[in-house]
Design an enzyme around this catalytic site. Structure first.
Site, PDB file in Angstrom:
ATOM      1  N   ARG A  35      -4.822  16.622 -63.231  1.00 27.48           N
ATOM      2  CA  ARG A  35      -3.402  15.793 -63.834  1.00 27.48           C
ATOM      3  C   ARG A  35      -2.697  17.021 -64.520  1.00 27.48           C
ATOM      4  O   ARG A  35      -3.442  16.421 -65.889  1.00 27.48           O
ATOM      5  CB  ARG A  35      -3.211  14.255 -63.272  1.00 27.48           C
ATOM      6  CG  ARG A  35      -1.683  13.852 -63.144  1.00 27.48           C
ATOM      7  CD  ARG A  35      -1.837  12.456 -63.531  1.00 27.48           C
ATOM      8  NE  ARG A  35      -0.990  12.163 -64.590  1.00 27.48           N
ATOM      9  CZ  ARG A  35      -0.735  11.317 -65.067  1.00 27.48           C
ATOM     10  NH1 ARG A  35       0.059   9.781 -64.066  1.00 27.48           N
ATOM     11  NH2 ARG A  35      -0.322  10.428 -66.133  1.00 27.48           N
ATOM     12  N   TYR A  90       6.930   9.139 -70.906  1.00 28.09           N
ATOM     13  CA  TYR A  90       5.648   8.542 -70.738  1.00 28.09           C
ATOM     14  C   TYR A  90       4.541   9.462 -69.769  1.00 28.09           C
ATOM     15  O   TYR A  90       4.333  10.253 -69.326  1.00 28.09           O
ATOM     16  CB  TYR A  90       5.858   7.475 -69.635  1.00 28.09           C
ATOM     17  CG  TYR A  90       5.773   7.046 -68.791  1.00 28.09           C
ATOM     18  CD1 TYR A  90       4.611   5.662 -69.591  1.00 28.09           C
ATOM     19  CD2 TYR A  90       5.003   6.506 -67.917  1.00 28.09           C
ATOM     20  CE1 TYR A  90       3.680   4.561 -69.441  1.00 28.09           C
ATOM     21  CE2 TYR A  90       3.633   5.848 -66.994  1.00 28.09           C
ATOM     22  CZ  TYR A  90       3.730   4.935 -68.589  1.00 28.09           C
ATOM     23  OH  TYR A  90       2.706   4.052 -67.388  1.00 28.09           O
ATOM     24  N   ASP A  97       2.248  14.154 -61.212  1.00 29.09           N
ATOM     25  CA  ASP A  97       3.002  12.798 -61.134  1.00 29.09           C
ATOM     26  C   ASP A  97       4.384  12.828 -61.795  1.00 29.09           C
ATOM     27  O   ASP A  97       4.936  12.431 -62.400  1.00 29.09           O
ATOM     28  CB  ASP A  97       2.423  11.639 -61.963  1.00 29.09           C
ATOM     29  CG  ASP A  97       2.910  10.937 -61.821  1.00 29.09           C
ATOM     30  OD1 ASP A  97       3.107   9.548 -60.887  1.00 29.09           O
ATOM     31  OD2 ASP A  97       1.671   8.961 -61.821  1.00 29.09           O
ATOM     32  N   HIS A 102       6.578   9.943 -60.676  1.00 29.94           N
ATOM     33  CA  HIS A 102       6.709   8.563 -61.366  1.00 29.94           C
ATOM     34  C   HIS A 102       8.211   8.190 -60.893  1.00 29.94           C
ATOM     35  O   HIS A 102       8.321   7.487 -62.204  1.00 29.94           O
ATOM     36  CB  HIS A 102       6.293   8.662 -63.452  1.00 29.94           C
ATOM     37  CG  HIS A 102       5.769   8.004 -63.639  1.00 29.94           C
ATOM     38  ND1 HIS A 102       5.373   6.389 -63.186  1.00 29.94           N
ATOM     39  CD2 HIS A 102       4.924   8.845 -64.025  1.00 29.94           C
ATOM     40  CE1 HIS A 102       3.747   6.821 -64.079  1.00 29.94           C
ATOM     41  NE2 HIS A 102       4.268   7.812 -64.745  1.00 29.94           N
ATOM     42  N   GLU A 107       2.534  13.413 -56.642  1.00 28.82           N
ATOM     43  CA  GLU A 107       2.653  11.761 -56.908  1.00 28.82           C
ATOM     44  C   GLU A 107       4.240  11.125 -57.008  1.00 28.82           C
ATOM     45  O   GLU A 107       5.129  11.681 -58.061  1.00 28.82           O
ATOM     46  CB  GLU A 107       1.721  11.590 -57.596  1.00 28.82           C
ATOM     47  CG  GLU A 107       1.196   9.524 -57.815  1.00 28.82           C
ATOM     48  CD  GLU A 107       0.342   9.194 -58.453  1.00 28.82           C
ATOM     49  OE1 GLU A 107       0.018  10.795 -59.367  1.00 28.82           O
ATOM     50  OE2 GLU A 107       0.786   8.227 -59.305  1.00 28.82           O
ATOM     51  N   GLU A 167       1.288   3.947 -55.921  1.00 30.82           N
ATOM     52  CA  GLU A 167       0.525   2.509 -56.532  1.00 30.82           C
ATOM     53  C   GLU A 167       1.309   1.175 -56.995  1.00 30.82           C
ATOM     54  O   GLU A 167       0.973   0.624 -57.438  1.00 30.82           O
ATOM     55  CB  GLU A 167       0.364   3.499 -57.857  1.00 30.82           C
ATOM     56  CG  GLU A 167       1.697   4.351 -58.763  1.00 30.82           C
ATOM     57  CD  GLU A 167       0.945   4.499 -59.803  1.00 30.82           C
ATOM     58  OE1 GLU A 167       0.510   5.907 -60.024  1.00 30.82           O
ATOM     59  OE2 GLU A 167       2.344   4.128 -60.839  1.00 30.82           O
ATOM     60  N   ARG A 179      -1.897   5.934 -52.770  1.00 29.58           N
ATOM     61  CA  ARG A 179      -2.196   5.804 -54.067  1.00 29.58           C
ATOM     62  C   ARG A 179      -2.918   4.429 -54.391  1.00 29.58           C
ATOM     63  O   ARG A 179      -2.923   3.835 -55.786  1.00 29.58           O
ATOM     64  CB  ARG A 179      -1.578   6.236 -54.437  1.00 29.58           C
ATOM     65  CG  ARG A 179      -1.645   7.670 -54.792  1.00 29.58           C
ATOM     66  CD  ARG A 179      -1.723   8.258 -55.765  1.00 29.58           C
ATOM     67  NE  ARG A 179      -1.724   7.881 -57.145  1.00 29.58           N
ATOM     68  CZ  ARG A 179      -2.734   7.342 -58.329  1.00 29.58           C
ATOM     69  NH1 ARG A 179      -4.085   7.907 -57.760  1.00 29.58           N
ATOM     70  NH2 ARG A 179      -2.839   7.146 -59.876  1.00 29.58           N
ATOM     71  N   GLU A 203      -8.791   8.522 -59.426  1.00 28.07           N
ATOM     72  CA  GLU A 203      -8.019   8.978 -60.238  1.00 28.07           C
ATOM     73  C   GLU A 203      -9.246   8.088 -61.617  1.00 28.07           C
ATOM     74  O   GLU A 203      -9.480   6.961 -61.099  1.00 28.07           O
ATOM     75  CB  GLU A 203      -7.080   8.131 -60.586  1.00 28.07           C
ATOM     76  CG  GLU A 203      -5.986   8.287 -62.259  1.00 28.07           C
ATOM     77  CD  GLU A 203      -5.110   7.719 -62.341  1.00 28.07           C
ATOM     78  OE1 GLU A 203      -4.837   7.123 -61.110  1.00 28.07           O
ATOM     79  OE2 GLU A 203      -4.372   7.903 -63.108  1.00 28.07           O
ATOM     80  N   TRP A 213      10.815   5.496 -64.056  1.00 23.51           N
ATOM     81  CA  TRP A 213      10.014   6.057 -64.878  1.00 23.51           C
ATOM     82  C   TRP A 213       8.968   6.067 -63.880  1.00 23.51           C
ATOM     83  O   TRP A 213       8.549   5.409 -63.529  1.00 23.51           O
ATOM     84  CB  TRP A 213       9.697   6.065 -66.264  1.00 23.51           C
ATOM     85  CG  TRP A 213       9.099   4.096 -66.081  1.00 23.51           C
ATOM     86  CD1 TRP A 213       9.983   3.582 -66.092  1.00 23.51           C
ATOM     87  CD2 TRP A 213       7.853   3.872 -66.413  1.00 23.51           C
ATOM     88  NE1 TRP A 213       9.049   2.092 -66.516  1.00 23.51           N
ATOM     89  CE2 TRP A 213       7.620   2.621 -66.413  1.00 23.51           C
ATOM     90  CE3 TRP A 213       6.729   4.968 -65.986  1.00 23.51           C
ATOM     91  CZ2 TRP A 213       7.114   1.993 -66.080  1.00 23.51           C
ATOM     92  CZ3 TRP A 213       5.413   4.049 -66.204  1.00 23.51           C
ATOM     93  CH2 TRP A 213       5.607   2.561 -66.080  1.00 23.51           C
TER      94      TRP A 213
HETATM   95  C1  CS2 Z   1       0.426   6.002 -63.421  1.00 29.93           C
HETATM   96  C2  CS2 Z   1      -0.221   4.716 -64.489  1.00 29.93           C
HETATM   97  O1  CS2 Z   1      -1.754   6.683 -63.453  1.00 29.93           O
HETATM   98  C3  CS2 Z   1      -1.262   6.518 -62.966  1.00 29.93           C
HETATM   99  O2  CS2 Z   1      -0.357   7.769 -61.660  1.00 29.93           O
HETATM  100  O3  CS2 Z   1       1.547   6.073 -62.619  1.00 29.93           O
HETATM  101  O4  CS2 Z   1      -0.466   5.632 -65.208  1.00 29.93           O
HETATM  102  C4  CS2 Z   1       0.908   3.681 -64.017  1.00 29.93           C
HETATM  103  O5  CS2 Z   1       2.141   4.324 -64.570  1.00 29.93           O
HETATM  104  C5  CS2 Z   1       0.112   2.642 -64.746  1.00 29.93           C
HETATM  105  O6  CS2 Z   1      -0.695   1.894 -64.586  1.00 29.93           O
HETATM  106  C6  CS2 Z   1       1.432   1.214 -64.851  1.00 29.93           C
HETATM  107  O7  CS2 Z   1       0.873   0.287 -64.994  1.00 29.93           O
HETATM  108 MG    MG Z   2       1.417   7.686 -60.743  1.00 34.06          MG
END
Ligand code: CS2
Ligand code: MG
Length: 408
Positions: free
Chosen positions: A147, A159, A216, A218, A242, A268, A289, A345, A408
């Site tokens: 990634r 982030y 990603d 986000h 993602e 996620e 995810r 992941e 985010w």
């Molecule tokens: C992220 C995560 O792993 C990922 O793809 O989006 O880092 C996510 O931000 C965190 O798990 C939030 O708790």
């Molecule tokens: Mg993510």
């Protein structure tokens, strides 16, 4: 056989984890992960105050019935707190069932479908040079998929991207900083959309066409912005893009899907199969995810993946370090057994975390394997855990340059 005790264990070996430990009258224990990054104590209370008392005396073999009892019986369905609590119970019951049978959990889920689970790691850097050295570092560790996240010129800390001070060190990308208030970061989508394709162009030029690359977003883009990004990344052949749009609106991905062939992954922050209904039946995504921890456990995630399989959609379970080693072990048992496994992941937990959670899964030549220990194959060390008290920690908040709060 029945459940004798249900303990909720909170520990913080570098970051906070919430674990449920069930013990049967015969003394067999099962572990489940209920960690909800930045909101950990809500899941701990739901379990301790509202779920644990219901479990004592129940038949630990009735996994499906217990799932339905907790889900339908509460009346208040879904949501991250509820589903993390149900997930922990479900994982612990599967752990007990497989341990009682003396076999690794994946055998109960249908047995092996592959030699190992392809893993992807997180490479990042505030500059292209720092990013390249992070990619090299991951390749040296054996990762076969990466990634890629970078800083954006003109913005500060972003982030998921290691800062210059963190370059070259092991970096927990979701620091959930241990402070009284969340950190605030700034964001500019137009600058991001201009910058990201140049990063992928540079990465492809340096590392060649074969390496699977992921990115990603986000949840930071509108459908149209996501369509622009997906199109501009097509020449760089991503494994997936993602979370390009906010998770709440499944219809948003129709626009993105109709405009780009870049593969899409999302989920996620989803908690149930219903969050995917449109996405799966209309084939708007390529990868699921979800994490076992936030989707109601192994029982629910297996059903979700069987539904996805009908539409040719594969797994990409969420495995950052805020999913505990217990949750990650569950992903590997499912991943090795599912026909429609895609990728896993894998960020690697800290040494302190692995002192508390003694795992038996392995990472060799880019492939993860759940191992052959009975059950999930994770042991919880109470003595090690006692050294790490819960410490409040928050994920960051993102603001646009004019101060407006942004995803985010
Ligand atoms: C992220 C995560 O792993 C990922 O793809 O989006 O880092 C996510 O931000 C965190 O798990 C939030 O708790
Ligand atoms: Mg993510």
């Amino acid at each position: 056989m029945t459940i004798r005790s249900a303990e909720v264990l909170v520990t913080s070996p570098g970051r906070n984890f919430v674990t449920l430990r069930l013990t049967t009258e015969e003394g067999v224990t099962g572990l489940g992960d209920a960690t909800l990054n930045g909101r950990e104590l809500a899941a701990a209370s739901y379990l301790r105050d509202h779920v644990a008392p219901l479990l004592i005396g129940r038949d630990e073999g009735q996994i499906e019935d217990t799932w339905q009892y907790l889900y339908r019986g509460a009346y208040w369905r879904r949501g991250p707190v509820t589903m993390a609590a149900i997930a922990a119970v479900d994982m612990a019951l599967w752990d007990i069932k497989a341990k009682t049978a003396g076999i690794p959990l994946y055998q109960l889920l249908g047995g092996r479908s592959r030699r190992g689970c392809l893993a992807y790691g997180h490479a990042s850097g505030s500059t292209t040079d720092a990013l390249f050295s992070s990619i090299r570092n991951h390749l040296e560790q054996g990762y076969g998929a990466i990634r890629v996240q970078t800083g954006v010129p003109g913005l500060g800390q972003v982030y998921g991207v290691a800062s210059d001070q963190q370059a070259g060190q092991r970096y927990d990308y979701e620091p959930a900083k241990r402070q009284a208030l969340p950190a605030e970061e700034s964001w500019d989508t137009r600058a991001y959309l201009r910058h990201v394709p140049t990063v992928f162009e540079a990465v492809r030029a340096e590392f060649g066409p074969e390496l699977p690359l992921l990115h990603d977003g986000h949840h930071r883009m509108t459908p149209n912005e996501a369509a622009i990004l997906g199109k501009s990344l097509e020449p760089y052949d991503l494994f997936w893009l993602e979370d390009c749009t906010p998770g709440e609106n499944q219809e948003a991905l129709r626009r993105v899907r109709s405009q780009t062939t870049t593969p899409l992954a999302i989920g996620e922050v989803f908690n149930s199969v219903f969050d995917y209904q449109t996405l799966i039946t209309e084939q708007l995504i390529d990868y699921v995810r979800s994490a076992v921890t936030h989707t109601g456990g192994i029982t629910a995630l297996k059903k979700l993946m069987d539904f996805a399989a009908i539409y040719g959609i594969r797994s990409g379970f969420h495995g950052p370090t805020d999913i505990s080693p217990v949750g990650q072990a569950a992903h590997l048992h499912l991943g090795i057994a599912l026909h429609n496994f895609g990728i896993q992941e894998y960020m690697q937990h800290s040494t302190d975390t692995l002192e508390v959670f003694r795992t038996s899964y392995t990472f060799t030549d880019g492939l993860l394997d759940p191992g052959e220990n009975p059950g999930l194959g994770v042991e919880y060390d109470d003595n090690a855990a006692a050294a790490f008290d819960y410490t409040p920690a928050y994920l960051p908040v993102n603001r646009r340059l004019d101060g407006t709060v942004h995803d985010w």
